[in-house]
Scaffold this motif. Structure first.
Motif, PDB file in Angstrom:
ATOM      1  N   GLU A   5      -3.010   8.306 -10.430  1.00  0.00           N
ATOM      2  CA  GLU A   5      -3.342   9.315  -9.424  1.00  0.00           C
ATOM      3  C   GLU A   5      -2.639   9.018  -8.108  1.00  0.00           C
ATOM      4  O   GLU A   5      -2.347   7.876  -7.788  1.00  0.00           O
ATOM      5  CB  GLU A   5      -4.851   9.382  -9.195  1.00  0.00           C
ATOM      6  N   THR A   6      -2.413  10.071  -7.332  1.00  0.00           N
ATOM      7  CA  THR A   6      -1.814   9.929  -6.010  1.00  0.00           C
ATOM      8  C   THR A   6      -2.919   9.982  -4.961  1.00  0.00           C
ATOM      9  O   THR A   6      -3.759  10.871  -4.979  1.00  0.00           O
ATOM     10  CB  THR A   6      -0.793  11.045  -5.751  1.00  0.00           C
ATOM     11  N   THR A   8      -3.511   9.849  -0.738  1.00  0.00           N
ATOM     12  CA  THR A   8      -2.873   9.949   0.570  1.00  0.00           C
ATOM     13  C   THR A   8      -3.751   9.251   1.592  1.00  0.00           C
ATOM     14  O   THR A   8      -4.957   9.462   1.626  1.00  0.00           O
ATOM     15  CB  THR A   8      -2.679  11.429   0.970  1.00  0.00           C
ATOM     16  N   LYS A  30       1.691   8.386   1.108  1.00  0.00           N
ATOM     17  CA  LYS A  30       1.126   8.595  -0.228  1.00  0.00           C
ATOM     18  C   LYS A  30       1.316   7.334  -1.059  1.00  0.00           C
ATOM     19  O   LYS A  30       2.322   6.639  -0.929  1.00  0.00           O
ATOM     20  CB  LYS A  30       1.793   9.773  -0.927  1.00  0.00           C
ATOM     21  N   ASP A  32       1.392   6.446  -5.022  1.00  0.00           N
ATOM     22  CA  ASP A  32       1.405   6.948  -6.400  1.00  0.00           C
ATOM     23  C   ASP A  32       0.948   5.855  -7.357  1.00  0.00           C
ATOM     24  O   ASP A  32       1.123   4.668  -7.083  1.00  0.00           O
ATOM     25  CB  ASP A  32       2.813   7.410  -6.780  1.00  0.00           C
ATOM     26  N   GLY A  33       0.377   6.250  -8.472  1.00  0.00           N
ATOM     27  CA  GLY A  33       0.009   5.305  -9.523  1.00  0.00           C
ATOM     28  C   GLY A  33      -1.280   4.541  -9.270  1.00  0.00           C
ATOM     29  O   GLY A  33      -1.458   3.439  -9.778  1.00  0.00           O
TER      30      GLY A  33
END
Length: 109
Positions: A5-6, A8, A30, A32-33
């Motif tokens: 999932e990302t 932020t 952000k 990621d992962g």
């Protein structure tokens, strides 16, 4: 748990000595992962109010854009979440699995 999932991270607000909100500094970035682990909900009936608080634990891969602090806001699954304390470092035998870990929460009621 879910992975990939990302998340932020953006600067939030803190309160000054007069309890007035003051914007914090920092950049939005952000990650990621991330692995997102649900921690469940707590029901609160303090002070004659009913409400719930939902918590998630986020395991982020290294490196991230900057230090993650309690004054930041995490955006996960399209919702704003408060960060509980500063991020800790998760250390694994596999360096690819090491990185910051932090708990986020949202309240209702």
């Amino acid at each position: 748990m879910s992975d990939g999932e990302t998340v932020t991270i953006r600067p939030g607000v803190k309160l000054d000595s007069n309890q007035n909100p003051v914007a914090t500094t920092g950049t939005t970035f952000k990650i990621d992962g991330c692995v997102v682990e649900p921690l469940g909900s707590d029901e609160s009936t303090d002070y004659g109010r009913n409400g719930t608080a939902t918590r998630l634990k986020i395991y982020a891969p290294n490196p991230v854009g900057r230090a993650i602090t309690a004054t930041d806001v995490a955006v996960v699954r399209g919702l704003d979440w408060q960060i509980e304390g500063d991020a800790d470092l998760w250390i694994d035998d596999d360096p690819d699995l090491s990185g910051p870990v932090f708990t986020i929460y949202r309240g209702k009621g």
